[in-house]
Design a protein around this motif. Structure first.
Motif, PDB file in Angstrom:
ATOM      1  N   GLU A  30      33.646  45.498  39.405  1.00  0.00           N
ATOM      2  CA  GLU A  30      33.411  45.441  37.962  1.00  0.00           C
ATOM      3  C   GLU A  30      32.881  46.782  37.477  1.00  0.00           C
ATOM      4  OE1 GLU A  30      31.500  45.310  34.223  1.00  0.00           O
ATOM      5  OE2 GLU A  30      30.352  45.535  36.081  1.00  0.00           O
ATOM      6  N   ARG A  31      31.954  47.351  38.216  1.00  0.00           N
ATOM      7  CA  ARG A  31      31.387  48.644  37.827  1.00  0.00           C
ATOM      8  C   ARG A  31      32.436  49.750  37.864  1.00  0.00           C
ATOM      9  NH1 ARG A  31      25.673  48.369  41.280  1.00  0.00           N
ATOM     10  NH2 ARG A  31      24.550  47.019  39.807  1.00  0.00           N
ATOM     11  N   ARG A  32      33.421  49.577  38.701  1.00  0.00           N
ATOM     12  CA  ARG A  32      34.472  50.585  38.824  1.00  0.00           C
ATOM     13  C   ARG A  32      35.655  50.318  37.889  1.00  0.00           C
ATOM     14  NH1 ARG A  32      34.400  51.433  45.479  1.00  0.00           N
ATOM     15  NH2 ARG A  32      32.130  51.505  45.633  1.00  0.00           N
ATOM     16  N   GLY A  33      35.579  49.219  37.141  1.00  0.00           N
ATOM     17  CA  GLY A  33      36.597  48.954  36.135  1.00  0.00           C
ATOM     18  C   GLY A  33      37.766  48.100  36.564  1.00  0.00           C
ATOM     19  N   TYR A  34      37.579  47.259  37.606  1.00  0.00           N
ATOM     20  CA  TYR A  34      38.691  46.474  38.113  1.00  0.00           C
ATOM     21  C   TYR A  34      38.476  44.962  38.053  1.00  0.00           C
ATOM     22  CZ  TYR A  34      40.058  51.001  39.997  1.00  0.00           C
ATOM     23  OH  TYR A  34      40.394  52.314  40.135  1.00  0.00           O
ATOM     24  N   ASP A  36      36.687  41.713  35.619  1.00  0.00           N
ATOM     25  CA  ASP A  36      36.129  41.320  34.327  1.00  0.00           C
ATOM     26  C   ASP A  36      34.872  40.489  34.558  1.00  0.00           C
ATOM     27  OD1 ASP A  36      35.860  40.934  31.621  1.00  0.00           O
ATOM     28  OD2 ASP A  36      37.296  39.306  31.512  1.00  0.00           O
ATOM     29  N   HIS A  48      45.421  45.896  41.208  1.00  0.00           N
ATOM     30  CA  HIS A  48      44.907  47.200  41.646  1.00  0.00           C
ATOM     31  C   HIS A  48      44.572  47.162  43.141  1.00  0.00           C
ATOM     32  CE1 HIS A  48      44.681  48.660  37.523  1.00  0.00           C
ATOM     33  NE2 HIS A  48      44.125  47.510  37.196  1.00  0.00           N
TER      34      HIS A  48
END
Length: 378
Positions: A30-34, A36, A48
């Motif tokens: 989540e912190r890396r943007g993958y 929700d 991803h």
């Protein structure tokens, strides 16, 4: 190295070996943007795969003996509720996650654990038939792939965990079962010792705790599970994969009830030195499967491997770039930093938070709600 040549999880544990687990996935991704936040579903395994693969690789390099499939909350009912996935099935995610875990595990002497977690169906319908059907569907997905054993994780009602174990044992593969409960017991008030007894009687080969609370709290809970098993004359291997954040509140609902959850937990993060202490205490408590869950980064897993290097007989590859107990600081140009190149300094350090107006503890939402309910009744 082909997986068939590896010794299985029970062979290793039966021999008294230390098995180092991997760390957390959903918070890190989540912190890396993958991922929700909120529903925390694992469609990144399909969308991803490079991100999931990289985290697997880092845990393996840090010393993990087990790579867990990134299948947290991957039941069809959870995926439907989340609304995050409209064109990807649970089966596709489960199978992709198995392939990623196996690909990376094959790069080292690691095993692949197929993981299932609690289902929304349990609280909604409380139907044993429906819940078991969900677990059976996931199990069938995993059995199409090359996994070594199963882990039931992040379940806070022992009844649901028992149902999962009963289903997974039909596979003929070893099963580990970890509850996310406190020393007070599960959400229905079943004490840890009784939880362990029920899991072992259901067929679990390995029992323990994962997530929700910090290492010290989880060690307390596993000790209570161990006591329960001993009093009942039952045996099982012990497993622990705690939260990577300090939770001295030790509340029933765990860290999800803290006001900082999920976007302001950084100041609660455990240090690598905290993990050295945790690994040693877990080992001394008789726990031989030692890993981490949410908040555990690869450097935390490396700390477990380094603390127990003598017992394991080797250091992980990631230690090639890490001087034990800060030894590399001995070459620093500043004398006060060179003075930190010793174990005593880091073991006795009390880290500052850098936030002078912040409390050291918080009021968990679940405890606050209980007190509010109690006040209303009186």
């Amino acid at each position: 190295m082909e997986s068939k040549k590896r010794r299985g999880i029970l062979e290793r544990l039966d021999a008294g070996e230390v098995v180092v687990g991997d760390g957390g996935y959903v918070l890190q991704l989540e912190r890396r943007g993958y991922v929700d936040a909120g529903q925390w579903t694992p469609e990144a395994a399909v969308e991803h795969p490079e991100a999931v693969r990289q985290l697997h690789k880092e845990f393996l390099r840090a010393g993990a003996n087990v790579i867990q499939t990134f299948t947290f909350y991957c039941s069809e009912d959870k995926l439907e509720i989340s609304g995050n996935v409209t064109n990807i099935t649970g089966a596709q995610i489960n199978e992709a996650a198995c392939d990623l875990a196996r690909e990376v595990a094959n790069e080292g002497d690691a095993l692949v654990a197929g993981c299932v977690s609690k289902t929304p169906c349990y609280l909604k319908s409380h139907s044993e038939t429906e819940v078991k059907a969900i677990f059976k569907k996931q199990m069938d997905d995993f059995l199409k792939k090359d996994i070594d054993f199963f882990i039931v994780e992040f379940v806070n009602h022992v009844e649901e965990a028992v149902w999962a174990v009963e289903v997974l044992k039909t596979s003929g593969k070893p099963v580990g079962a970890t509850l996310c409960i406190s020393p007070h017991g599960d959400m229905a008030g079943v004490p840890p010792g009784e939880c362990a007894i029920r899991l072992v009687k259901a067929g679990a080969d390995i029992v323990g705790i994962n997530c929700h609370l910090d290492p010290q709290s989880c060690i307390r809970t596993v000790k209570l599970m161990k006591e329960g098993l001993e009093k009942a004359g039952l045996k099982a291997h012990l497993m622990i994969q705690p939260l990577g954040f300090h939770t001295p509140e030790c509340n029933l609902g765990g860290y999800t009830s803290l006001p900082e959850y999920p976007f302001a937990l950084e100041t609660r993060s455990v240090t690598r030195w905290d993990i050295h202490k945790y690994a040693r205490e877990a080992y001394n408590a008789g726990i031989r499967y030692i890993g981490g869950c949410c908040g555990f980064e690869p450097y935390h897993i490396r700390a477990i491997a380094e603390e127990l290097a003598a017992e394991r007989g080797f250091l992980p590859p990631a230690s090639e770039k890490h001087g034990l107990w800060g030894a590399a600081l001995g070459m620093h140009t500043k004398p006060w930093i060179r003075a930190r190149a010793r174990r005593e300094y880091w073991e006795n350090l009390l880290p500052a938070s850098g936030r002078p107006n912040c409390p050291s503890m918080a009021t968990p939402a679940d405890d606050y709600e209980k007190r509010l309910e109690s006040n209303i009744k009186t």
